[in-house]
Scaffold this motif. Structure first.
Motif, short mmCIF file in Angstrom:
data_model
loop_
_atom_site.label_atom_id
_atom_site.label_comp_id
_atom_site.label_asym_id
_atom_site.label_seq_id
_atom_site.Cartn_x
_atom_site.Cartn_y
_atom_site.Cartn_z
N ALA A 197 39.01 15.74 -23.36
CA ALA A 197 39.63 14.44 -23.62
C ALA A 197 40.83 14.17 -22.72
CB ALA A 197 40.04 14.35 -25.09
N ARG A 198 41.53 15.22 -22.34
CA ARG A 198 42.72 15.06 -21.49
C ARG A 198 42.47 15.50 -20.05
NH1 ARG A 198 45.73 11.15 -23.21
NH2 ARG A 198 46.47 11.42 -25.37
N TRP A 199 41.21 15.65 -19.68
CA TRP A 199 40.81 16.09 -18.35
C TRP A 199 41.56 15.29 -17.27
CZ3 TRP A 199 38.47 14.23 -13.93
CH2 TRP A 199 37.73 15.12 -13.14
N ARG A 200 42.23 16.01 -16.38
CA ARG A 200 42.97 15.36 -15.30
C ARG A 200 43.06 16.32 -14.12
NH1 ARG A 200 47.03 11.33 -14.90
NH2 ARG A 200 47.08 11.12 -17.17
N PRO A 201 42.63 15.88 -12.92
CA PRO A 201 42.68 16.76 -11.74
C PRO A 201 44.08 16.86 -11.14
CG PRO A 201 41.73 14.66 -11.14
CD PRO A 201 41.98 14.59 -12.63
N VAL A 202 44.27 17.88 -10.32
CA VAL A 202 45.49 18.00 -9.53
C VAL A 202 45.39 17.04 -8.35
CG1 VAL A 202 46.95 19.55 -8.17
CG2 VAL A 202 45.73 20.43 -10.17
N PRO A 203 46.32 16.10 -8.20
CA PRO A 203 46.24 15.16 -7.07
C PRO A 203 46.31 15.90 -5.73
CG PRO A 203 47.79 14.36 -8.71
CD PRO A 203 47.45 15.78 -9.09
N GLY A 204 45.64 15.30 -4.75
CA GLY A 204 45.72 15.83 -3.39
C GLY A 204 44.96 17.11 -3.16
N THR A 205 44.09 17.48 -4.09
CA THR A 205 43.34 18.73 -3.97
C THR A 205 41.97 18.43 -3.40
OG1 THR A 205 44.50 19.71 -5.82
CG2 THR A 205 42.40 20.70 -5.21
N THR A 206 41.65 19.06 -2.28
CA THR A 206 40.35 18.85 -1.64
C THR A 206 39.72 20.19 -1.31
OG1 THR A 206 41.40 18.69 0.52
CG2 THR A 206 41.02 16.63 -0.66
N GLY A 207 38.60 20.47 -1.93
CA GLY A 207 37.83 21.66 -1.58
C GLY A 207 38.47 22.96 -2.03
N PRO A 208 37.83 24.07 -1.69
CA PRO A 208 38.33 25.39 -2.09
C PRO A 208 39.51 25.83 -1.24
CG PRO A 208 36.38 25.64 -0.74
CD PRO A 208 36.56 24.16 -0.96
N GLY A 209 40.14 26.90 -1.68
CA GLY A 209 41.25 27.45 -0.93
C GLY A 209 40.78 28.10 0.36
N PRO A 210 41.69 28.29 1.30
CA PRO A 210 41.32 28.90 2.58
C PRO A 210 41.05 30.39 2.44
CG PRO A 210 43.68 28.59 2.48
CD PRO A 210 43.13 27.96 1.23
N GLU A 211 40.18 30.89 3.26
CA GLU A 211 39.93 32.33 3.30
C GLU A 211 41.00 32.97 4.18
OE1 GLU A 211 35.95 33.13 4.49
OE2 GLU A 211 35.06 32.15 2.75
N GLY A 225 61.28 12.13 -13.96
CA GLY A 225 60.21 11.40 -14.61
C GLY A 225 59.20 12.31 -15.28
N ARG A 226 58.14 11.70 -15.80
CA ARG A 226 57.12 12.42 -16.55
C ARG A 226 56.15 13.14 -15.61
NH1 ARG A 226 57.12 10.79 -21.97
NH2 ARG A 226 54.96 11.47 -22.22
N VAL A 227 55.30 13.96 -16.19
CA VAL A 227 54.40 14.80 -15.40
C VAL A 227 53.53 13.96 -14.47
CG1 VAL A 227 52.49 16.45 -15.51
CG2 VAL A 227 54.36 16.61 -17.15
N ALA A 228 52.89 12.92 -14.99
CA ALA A 228 51.97 12.13 -14.18
C ALA A 228 52.66 11.52 -12.97
CB ALA A 228 51.32 11.06 -15.03
N ALA A 229 53.88 11.00 -13.17
CA ALA A 229 54.60 10.38 -12.05
C ALA A 229 54.98 11.40 -11.00
CB ALA A 229 55.85 9.68 -12.58
N ARG A 230 55.34 12.58 -11.43
CA ARG A 230 55.70 13.62 -10.46
C ARG A 230 54.48 14.07 -9.67
NH1 ARG A 230 60.60 17.38 -12.52
NH2 ARG A 230 61.51 16.04 -14.11
N LEU A 231 53.40 14.38 -10.38
CA LEU A 231 52.21 14.90 -9.69
C LEU A 231 51.59 13.85 -8.78
CD1 LEU A 231 50.41 17.15 -12.34
CD2 LEU A 231 52.25 17.72 -10.73
N ALA A 232 51.75 12.58 -9.10
CA ALA A 232 51.19 11.53 -8.24
C ALA A 232 51.77 11.59 -6.83
CB ALA A 232 51.44 10.16 -8.86
N GLN A 233 52.96 12.14 -6.68
CA GLN A 233 53.58 12.24 -5.36
C GLN A 233 52.90 13.26 -4.45
OE1 GLN A 233 58.02 12.34 -5.50
NE2 GLN A 233 57.76 12.08 -7.71
N LEU A 234 52.08 14.12 -5.03
CA LEU A 234 51.43 15.15 -4.22
C LEU A 234 50.46 14.56 -3.20
CD1 LEU A 234 50.68 17.78 -7.01
CD2 LEU A 234 52.42 17.94 -5.22
N ASP A 235 49.88 13.40 -3.52
CA ASP A 235 48.92 12.78 -2.60
C ASP A 235 49.52 12.53 -1.22
OD1 ASP A 235 46.44 12.50 -3.91
OD2 ASP A 235 47.22 10.89 -5.16
N ASP A 236 50.81 12.22 -1.18
CA ASP A 236 51.46 11.88 0.10
C ASP A 236 52.47 12.93 0.54
OD1 ASP A 236 50.13 9.34 0.18
OD2 ASP A 236 51.57 8.61 -1.31
N LEU A 237 52.40 14.13 -0.04
CA LEU A 237 53.39 15.16 0.27
C LEU A 237 52.99 15.95 1.51
CD1 LEU A 237 56.00 16.60 -0.67
CD2 LEU A 237 54.53 18.15 -1.97
#
Length: 351
Positions: A158-172, A191-203
């Motif tokens: 019900a609360r499923w939410r991905p980590v922003p800015g995450t693409t594919g698996p980790g590097p080997e 601010g709240r969790v969602a507002a903080r994590l949203a900044q990861l897309d452009d970090l």
């Protein structure tokens, strides 16, 4: 006796929804009671629950059934937590709980942020109870611990939410848990969790999953390293966000504790996901440099730390002390126990 007390506790909590209050705070009851029983404090469980239950709200009424052919459309819809609860309660009564977990773990894993990682953490406590006390046979399908697993999976869905800015698996690349402390920080740690994590897309420099070990057999050791690093992050940075930063350590420990119930092919993706969310919380809440405060004294051992945590009564203090005691058992490093002491200093006791 302790299995009976845990079952009784789960039955007392079964009416409650996974969140409570206007701020939708997470219901930690099932996680705390499992920890207390496992750590030898079963005699304190019902007294702790007597006070904690007064906070909780009842599970809301179902809206409409989850469509098993279009379940993905309901992921992350918090309004449908009761629908998800009905779905998973039926699933674990019709099939062995391990089969349900194995089917749904990879579906839920990309949304590991759920409830600020409380989805995966609650699942891990239920799995721990089942691995320690229950049989996966059909006769146990209606046990309180199996029902608790259904409630935990429903909360995650019900609360499923991905980590922003995450693409594919980790590097080997060579595994370095210490890289957790070097992740770039978001520009506005407010601010709240969602507002903080949203900044990861452009970090700049943010990559999501971190380094991965060479094979699934190396994942448990990598997770132990990550848990240990997250515990030390709390000692150095906990004052910046006393509650949220607890989960930098407890979320990877949740994944580690669930591995025995999962097939090895799911281990490496699990490490990728929990690395990403732990790193995201560090980026969003931990300042670049340790908070300049004296390190608290460490207790003599993990058992003493848990005694202190249960006496304190706060659920986050109990959870972090549980994880710090694990790290101490793996490493023999007494300084990690200071994480639980730090949490007790920073988080007020509800008693």
């Amino acid at each position: 006796m302790t299995t009976g007390i845990l079952d009784e506790a789960y039955e007392r909590l079964a009416f409650a929804g996974p969140e409570w209050g206007e701020d939708t705070l997470t219901n930690h009851g099932p996680m705390a009671v499992e920890t207390m029983v496992r750590r030898g404090h079963a005699d304190r469980v019902h007294g702790w629950l007597d006070a904690y239950l007064t906070r909780l709200d009842a599970l809301p009424s179902p809206r409409w059934p989850i469509d098993p052919t279009a379940w993905h459309e309901a992921l992350g819809d918090g309004r449908r937590v009761a629908d998800w609860t009905e779905y998973f309660t039926r699933a674990v009564r019709e099939r062995p709980w391990r089969d349900v977990l194995t089917e749904w773990w990879p579906r839920l894993l990309p949304g590991i942020v759920a409830g600020t990682t409380h989805g995966v953490i609650r699942v891990s406590h239920a799995v721990g109870a089942l691995l320690g006390t229950a049989s996966p046979s059909p006769a146990s399908a209606a046990s309180p611990a199996v029902t608790e697993l259904a409630h935990a999976l429903a909360f995650w869905a019900a609360r499923w939410r991905p980590v922003p800015g995450t693409t594919g698996p980790g590097p080997e690349s060579p595994w370095r848990a210490a890289a957790l402390t070097a992740v770039p920080r978001i520009p506005d740690q407010s601010g709240r969790v969602a507002a903080r994590l949203a900044q990861l897309d452009d970090l700049p420099g943010w990559s999501g999953p971190g380094p991965r070990p060479n094979s699934p057999e190396d994942v448990p050791a990598a997770l132990r390293d990550l848990v240990a690093t997250g515990t030390r992050v709390y000692v150095d940075h906990g004052q910046a966000s006393p509650v949220i930063l607890v989960h930098v350590a407890t979320a990877p420990n949740a994944v580690l504790r669930t591995l025995p119930a999962l097939p090895p092919q799911l281990w490496t993706p699990s490490l990728d996901a929990v690395w990403a969310v732990s790193a995201a919380l560090v980026s969003a809440y931990a300042p670049p440099h340790p908070v300049a405060t004296p390190r608290p004294a460490s207790p003599a051992d993990g058992a003493t730390l848990l005694d202190q945590a249960v006496h304190h009564r706060d659920e986050h203090v109990i959870k972090l002390s549980d994880t710090a005691a694990d790290v101490y058992a793996w490493t023999g490093d007494p300084t990690v126990l200071a994480a639980g002491v730090r949490a007790a200093e920073l988080i007020g006791s509800p008693s």
